[in-house]
Design a protein around this motif. Sequence first.
Motif, PDB file in Angstrom:
ATOM      1  N   ASP A  22      -6.869  20.738 -19.455  1.00 16.17           N
ATOM      2  CA  ASP A  22      -8.671  20.842 -19.069  1.00 16.17           C
ATOM      3  C   ASP A  22      -9.147  22.162 -18.026  1.00 16.17           C
ATOM      4  O   ASP A  22      -9.261  22.142 -17.664  1.00 16.17           O
ATOM      5  N   THR A  23      -8.252  21.068 -17.207  1.00 14.72           N
ATOM      6  CA  THR A  23      -8.793  21.561 -15.079  1.00 14.72           C
ATOM      7  C   THR A  23      -8.621  22.924 -15.299  1.00 14.72           C
ATOM      8  O   THR A  23      -8.568  23.394 -14.477  1.00 14.72           O
ATOM      9  N   GLU A  25      -7.708  24.784 -17.114  1.00 13.34           N
ATOM     10  CA  GLU A  25      -8.162  25.459 -18.296  1.00 13.34           C
ATOM     11  C   GLU A  25      -9.568  26.253 -17.552  1.00 13.34           C
ATOM     12  O   GLU A  25      -9.895  27.556 -17.829  1.00 13.34           O
ATOM     13  N   GLU A  26     -10.222  25.133 -17.061  1.00  6.19           N
ATOM     14  CA  GLU A  26     -11.694  25.609 -15.939  1.00  6.19           C
ATOM     15  C   GLU A  26     -10.742  26.699 -15.220  1.00  6.19           C
ATOM     16  O   GLU A  26     -12.046  27.578 -14.789  1.00  6.19           O
ATOM     17  N   ASP A 145     -14.103  26.506  -5.193  1.00  6.24           N
ATOM     18  CA  ASP A 145     -13.993  25.003  -6.283  1.00  6.24           C
ATOM     19  C   ASP A 145     -14.846  24.017  -4.437  1.00  6.24           C
ATOM     20  O   ASP A 145     -15.453  23.018  -5.125  1.00  6.24           O
TER      21      ASP A 145
END
Length: 164
Positions: A22-23, A25-26, A145
């Motif tokens: 998921d990370t 993909e972000e 980020d």
Amino acid sequence: MKFVSIIMGSKSDFDVMKSCSDTLEEFGVQYELIISSAHRSPERTKEYIATAEAKGAQVFIAAAGMAAHLAGVLASKTIRPIIGVPMKGGAMDGMDAMLSTVQMPSGMPVATVALGKAGAVNAAYLAMQILALENEELRMKLMEDRISKAKKVEMDSLEIETIL
């Protein structure tokens, strides 16, 4: 195509390692994710490493519990960076996996991150930092980020802080 390869020793690791994918993909980082065991499917593991490298895998993330030899097997088959994610479970609740992952012999490095979800997320970040050495767009996303995380700390503090 450059990508990150995530290899889990068993399906039970997926709930934690989903945080890793998921990370990635972000941040728009491509990845492959498979299950392959150092012990139960050593030939599959060996073949996958060669295939993934040929397709463009730049970094390998290995998640395994208990004896956790998956990261070490990967390190023995490639000179690409290996990031080991020790998984909780078993009689020692992950301590055995952590020690197996971090205690690699000289010349066979495995970067080892924390147990569980924090380790899975940090493995993704470390892989992206490696990729960002040659990818300016990803480097900028990682910098943004960091700035965002710092601002969040300040905002959270403003909601509760008392300073004399």
